[in-house]
Design a protein around this motif. Structure first.
Motif, PDB file in Angstrom:
ATOM      1  N   PHE A 256       7.333  -8.843  -2.090  1.00  8.78           N
ATOM      2  CA  PHE A 256       6.647  -9.937  -1.410  1.00  8.78           C
ATOM      3  C   PHE A 256       5.132  -9.844  -1.555  1.00  8.78           C
ATOM      4  CE2 PHE A 256      10.267 -10.176   1.968  1.00  8.78           C
ATOM      5  CZ  PHE A 256      11.047 -10.896   1.070  1.00  8.78           C
ATOM      6  N   TYR A 257       4.634  -8.786  -2.165  1.00  5.52           N
ATOM      7  CA  TYR A 257       3.186  -8.573  -2.321  1.00  5.52           C
ATOM      8  C   TYR A 257       2.478  -8.648  -0.969  1.00  5.52           C
ATOM      9  CZ  TYR A 257       4.763  -9.818  -7.010  1.00  5.52           C
ATOM     10  OH  TYR A 257       5.467  -9.895  -8.185  1.00  5.52           O
ATOM     11  N   LEU A 258       3.040  -7.922  -0.026  1.00  3.86           N
ATOM     12  CA  LEU A 258       2.461  -7.950   1.317  1.00  3.86           C
ATOM     13  C   LEU A 258       1.065  -7.344   1.354  1.00  3.86           C
ATOM     14  CD1 LEU A 258       5.519  -7.093   3.584  1.00  3.86           C
ATOM     15  CD2 LEU A 258       4.689  -9.321   2.806  1.00  3.86           C
ATOM     16  N   GLY A 259       0.744  -6.552   0.337  1.00  2.92           N
ATOM     17  CA  GLY A 259      -0.595  -5.976   0.291  1.00  2.92           C
ATOM     18  C   GLY A 259      -1.688  -7.012   0.167  1.00  2.92           C
ATOM     19  N   VAL A 260      -1.356  -8.198  -0.373  1.00  2.00           N
ATOM     20  CA  VAL A 260      -2.349  -9.270  -0.483  1.00  2.00           C
ATOM     21  C   VAL A 260      -1.999 -10.465   0.402  1.00  2.00           C
ATOM     22  CG1 VAL A 260      -3.097  -8.620  -2.801  1.00  2.00           C
ATOM     23  CG2 VAL A 260      -1.219 -10.232  -2.541  1.00  2.00           C
ATOM     24  N   ASP A 261      -0.933 -10.343   1.180  1.00  2.00           N
ATOM     25  CA  ASP A 261      -0.555 -11.405   2.115  1.00  2.00           C
ATOM     26  C   ASP A 261      -1.508 -11.361   3.310  1.00  2.00           C
ATOM     27  OD1 ASP A 261       0.625 -13.145   3.906  1.00  2.00           O
ATOM     28  OD2 ASP A 261       2.375 -11.863   4.298  1.00  2.00           O
ATOM     29  N   PRO A 262      -2.240 -12.431   3.575  1.00  2.00           N
ATOM     30  CA  PRO A 262      -3.166 -12.422   4.718  1.00  2.00           C
ATOM     31  C   PRO A 262      -2.478 -12.093   6.031  1.00  2.00           C
ATOM     32  CG  PRO A 262      -3.567 -14.337   3.322  1.00  2.00           C
ATOM     33  CD  PRO A 262      -2.305 -13.713   2.830  1.00  2.00           C
ATOM     34  N   ALA A 263      -1.206 -12.479   6.173  1.00  2.08           N
ATOM     35  CA  ALA A 263      -0.473 -12.217   7.413  1.00  2.08           C
ATOM     36  C   ALA A 263       0.236 -10.875   7.405  1.00  2.08           C
ATOM     37  CB  ALA A 263       0.541 -13.330   7.666  1.00  2.08           C
ATOM     38  N   GLN A 264       0.137 -10.156   6.259  1.00  5.31           N
ATOM     39  CA  GLN A 264       0.736  -8.820   6.151  1.00  5.31           C
ATOM     40  C   GLN A 264       2.234  -8.806   6.509  1.00  5.31           C
ATOM     41  OE1 GLN A 264      -1.285  -5.703   5.181  1.00  5.31           O
ATOM     42  NE2 GLN A 264      -2.054  -7.586   4.264  1.00  5.31           N
ATOM     43  N   GLY A 265       2.925  -9.886   6.157  1.00  2.00           N
ATOM     44  CA  GLY A 265       4.362  -9.942   6.363  1.00  2.00           C
ATOM     45  C   GLY A 265       4.800 -10.535   7.682  1.00  2.00           C
ATOM     46  N   ALA A 266       3.869 -10.967   8.522  1.00  3.36           N
ATOM     47  CA  ALA A 266       4.249 -11.536   9.818  1.00  3.36           C
ATOM     48  C   ALA A 266       5.104 -12.789   9.635  1.00  3.36           C
ATOM     49  CB  ALA A 266       3.004 -11.861  10.637  1.00  3.36           C
ATOM     50  N   GLY A 267       4.825 -13.571   8.609  1.00  7.96           N
ATOM     51  CA  GLY A 267       5.619 -14.774   8.365  1.00  7.96           C
ATOM     52  C   GLY A 267       7.060 -14.450   8.029  1.00  7.96           C
ATOM     53  N   PHE A 268       7.265 -13.370   7.274  1.00  9.27           N
ATOM     54  CA  PHE A 268       8.635 -12.968   6.966  1.00  9.27           C
ATOM     55  C   PHE A 268       9.341 -12.486   8.223  1.00  9.27           C
ATOM     56  CE2 PHE A 268      11.650  -9.564   5.715  1.00  9.27           C
ATOM     57  CZ  PHE A 268      12.604 -10.388   5.142  1.00  9.27           C
ATOM     58  N   ALA A 269       8.646 -11.711   9.045  1.00  9.21           N
ATOM     59  CA  ALA A 269       9.240 -11.213  10.286  1.00  9.21           C
ATOM     60  C   ALA A 269       9.659 -12.371  11.189  1.00  9.21           C
ATOM     61  CB  ALA A 269       8.251 -10.305  11.009  1.00  9.21           C
ATOM     62  N   GLN A 270       8.823 -13.387  11.283  1.00  9.00           N
ATOM     63  CA  GLN A 270       9.162 -14.541  12.119  1.00  9.00           C
ATOM     64  C   GLN A 270      10.361 -15.299  11.558  1.00  9.00           C
ATOM     65  OE1 GLN A 270       5.447 -16.650  12.174  1.00  9.00           O
ATOM     66  NE2 GLN A 270       4.421 -15.068  13.406  1.00  9.00           N
TER      67      GLN A 270
ATOM     68  N   PRO B 131      10.796   6.381  -7.968  1.00  8.61           N
ATOM     69  CA  PRO B 131      10.783   7.339  -6.850  1.00  8.61           C
ATOM     70  C   PRO B 131       9.570   7.234  -5.946  1.00  8.61           C
ATOM     71  CG  PRO B 131      10.230   8.424  -8.910  1.00  8.61           C
ATOM     72  CD  PRO B 131      10.675   7.047  -9.275  1.00  8.61           C
ATOM     73  N   ASP B 132       8.437   6.792  -6.477  1.00  6.82           N
ATOM     74  CA  ASP B 132       7.216   6.738  -5.673  1.00  6.82           C
ATOM     75  C   ASP B 132       6.887   5.332  -5.176  1.00  6.82           C
ATOM     76  OD1 ASP B 132       6.736   9.501  -6.122  1.00  6.82           O
ATOM     77  OD2 ASP B 132       5.879   9.035  -8.086  1.00  6.82           O
ATOM     78  N   LEU B 133       7.387   4.319  -5.878  1.00 11.13           N
ATOM     79  CA  LEU B 133       6.974   2.952  -5.571  1.00 11.13           C
ATOM     80  C   LEU B 133       7.760   2.341  -4.419  1.00 11.13           C
ATOM     81  CD1 LEU B 133       5.165   0.582  -6.235  1.00 11.13           C
ATOM     82  CD2 LEU B 133       6.778  -0.103  -8.026  1.00 11.13           C
ATOM     83  N   TRP B 134       9.093   2.466  -4.459  1.00 12.35           N
ATOM     84  CA  TRP B 134       9.871   1.741  -3.441  1.00 12.35           C
ATOM     85  C   TRP B 134       9.627   2.242  -2.018  1.00 12.35           C
ATOM     86  CZ3 TRP B 134      13.455   3.635  -0.070  1.00 12.35           C
ATOM     87  CH2 TRP B 134      14.117   4.829  -0.374  1.00 12.35           C
ATOM     88  N   PRO B 135       9.370   3.539  -1.793  1.00 11.30           N
ATOM     89  CA  PRO B 135       9.075   3.938  -0.400  1.00 11.30           C
ATOM     90  C   PRO B 135       7.812   3.278   0.159  1.00 11.30           C
ATOM     91  CG  PRO B 135       9.725   5.842  -1.702  1.00 11.30           C
ATOM     92  CD  PRO B 135       9.505   4.729  -2.663  1.00 11.30           C
ATOM     93  N   LYS B 136       6.831   3.011  -0.701  1.00 14.40           N
ATOM     94  CA  LYS B 136       5.618   2.331  -0.232  1.00 14.40           C
ATOM     95  C   LYS B 136       5.925   0.893   0.153  1.00 14.40           C
ATOM     96  CE  LYS B 136       3.090   3.101  -3.882  1.00 14.40           C
ATOM     97  NZ  LYS B 136       1.898   3.131  -4.777  1.00 14.40           N
ATOM     98  N   VAL B 137       6.756   0.223  -0.643  1.00 15.05           N
ATOM     99  CA  VAL B 137       7.135  -1.154  -0.327  1.00 15.05           C
ATOM    100  C   VAL B 137       7.956  -1.183   0.961  1.00 15.05           C
ATOM    101  CG1 VAL B 137       8.374  -3.193  -1.150  1.00 15.05           C
ATOM    102  CG2 VAL B 137       7.056  -1.802  -2.758  1.00 15.05           C
ATOM    103  N   LEU B 138       8.857  -0.209   1.114  1.00 18.75           N
ATOM    104  CA  LEU B 138       9.649  -0.117   2.342  1.00 18.75           C
ATOM    105  C   LEU B 138       8.754   0.065   3.564  1.00 18.75           C
ATOM    106  CD1 LEU B 138      12.285   0.232   3.951  1.00 18.75           C
ATOM    107  CD2 LEU B 138      12.213   2.668   3.343  1.00 18.75           C
ATOM    108  N   ALA B 139       7.751   0.921   3.448  1.00 14.39           N
ATOM    109  CA  ALA B 139       6.861   1.176   4.586  1.00 14.39           C
ATOM    110  C   ALA B 139       6.123  -0.090   5.000  1.00 14.39           C
ATOM    111  CB  ALA B 139       5.879   2.288   4.236  1.00 14.39           C
ATOM    112  N   ARG B 140       5.683  -0.884   4.017  1.00 16.36           N
ATOM    113  CA  ARG B 140       5.007  -2.146   4.345  1.00 16.36           C
ATOM    114  C   ARG B 140       5.950  -3.090   5.072  1.00 16.36           C
ATOM    115  NH1 ARG B 140       2.242  -1.869  -0.930  1.00 16.36           N
ATOM    116  NH2 ARG B 140       3.833  -3.244  -1.816  1.00 16.36           N
ATOM    117  N   LEU B 141       7.189  -3.185   4.590  1.00 19.73           N
ATOM    118  CA  LEU B 141       8.167  -4.053   5.238  1.00 19.73           C
ATOM    119  C   LEU B 141       8.455  -3.585   6.657  1.00 19.73           C
ATOM    120  CD1 LEU B 141      10.743  -4.646   2.358  1.00 19.73           C
ATOM    121  CD2 LEU B 141       9.547  -6.443   3.622  1.00 19.73           C
ATOM    122  N   GLN B 142       8.642  -2.301   6.820  1.00 18.49           N
ATOM    123  CA  GLN B 142       8.951  -1.776   8.150  1.00 18.49           C
ATOM    124  C   GLN B 142       7.818  -2.024   9.134  1.00 18.49           C
ATOM    125  OE1 GLN B 142       9.998   2.238   6.841  1.00 18.49           O
ATOM    126  NE2 GLN B 142      12.091   1.926   7.556  1.00 18.49           N
TER     127      GLN B 142
END
Length: 293
Positions: A269-283, A17-28
């Motif tokens: 995707f461990y975006l919290g430690v991704d230097p690009a913060q998910g930009a590569g996935f977005a592209q 209940p607490d973990l997936w919303p944080k992952v969703l927020a990073r993805l969004q």
């Protein structure tokens, strides 16, 4: 703006209940920066009728956590999505195949190195004793063939008593103590290209590396050559159009790198430690939905 759907847990799911919303927020956040609107919707709302998903440029099952708690319904959903030709990434047939960890044996038959692995119909005393005899291991890991987040995963020592049989298909593997000393190395691929590499280690006294068990994650500037070669081999053998993949690897005591999992459904995707913060996935997602641009 491009609109995509992100499949989320069943509203009745209580495990995350607490973990997936944080992952969703990073993805969004990552996708919003690329002009992509990511709309969350429970995967269980689209099992037999996928019409509500047809208006999206892409459907991402990235947060369909807990599907293993209702594996039959999940497989039915995958069949529906494939039949209706949804723009799913990764493809529905890949999701269905990747659901059951017996895919590891298929990859092993094609030359991919995995730990010695036995699949049993149920976790029984006899099955455990046979696995100890076959492998010579002092400890085993037992996990359901369909599982996630270390659900029902057990570390067994010689002499442990199985009080009650676990009535589901399970896999048994020797426990690799290198998880404690070297950690598991995950290679993240977006659009077929390596994005970043993360090392994951358990806290002292623990063998599970998930965040909810205190797992410690660190960026790896450059992957070990053997781990990279293994990951590339896995992707070649899978040979499917993948928007994303997380290849989890671990060396054994002799330094041989082994595939632990090919996470193609809903990997963090461990975006919290991704230097690009998910930009590569977005592209990569932009190219996926607009290949001519």
């Amino acid at each position: 703006m491009i609109r995509v759907a992100i499949l989320t847990p069943d509203p009745a799911e209580v495990a995350y209940p607490d973990l997936w919303p944080k992952v969703l927020a990073r993805l969004q956040r990552a996708l919003e920066g690329a002009g992509i609107d990511a709309v969350p919707t429970p995967w269980t709302a689209h099992v037999d009728d996928a019409s509500a998903l047809r208006g999206y440029a892409c459907v991402l099952p990235l947060l369909a956590w807990g599907y293993h708690h209702d594996a039959a319904r999940w497989q039915r959903a995958c069949a529906t999505w494939q039949r209706e030709g949804l723009p799913l990434a990764n493809p529905a047939k890949v999701l269905a195949w990747n659901t059951d960890k017996r895919y590891l044996c298929e990859l092993a038959e094609l030359g991919v190195a995995i730990p010695p692995t036995a699949f049993v119909d149920a976790l029984t005393q006899a099955a455990v004793e046979q696995a100890f005899a076959d492998t010579g291991a002092e400890e085993l890991i037992a996990k359901p063939a369909v599982s996630g987040g270390a659900w029902k995963t057990r570390r067994l020592r010689r002499g442990d008593v199985i009080d009650a049989a676990e009535p589901m298909p399970m896999l048994l593997q020797p426990y690799l103590s290198t998880i404690e000393t070297q950690g598991e190395t995950s290679l993240l691929y977006f659009g077929g290209h390596l994005s970043h590499v993360v090392n994951k280690r358990p806290v002292v006294g623990e063998f599970r590396i998930q965040e909810e068990f205190g797992g410690q994650y660190a960026l790896v500037p450059a992957p070990p050559a053997e781990a990279l070669a293994l990951a590339e081999q896995v992707l070649r053998v899978v040979d499917e159009p993948l928007l994303y993949a997380r290849i989890d690897t671990l060396p054994d005591a002799d330094g041989r790198w082994l595939l632990m999992e090919a996470e193609l459904i809903e990997p963090d995707f461990y975006l919290g430690v991704d230097p690009a913060q998910g930009a590569g996935f977005a592209q990569a997602l932009q190219r996926w939905v607009s290949p001519g641009n």
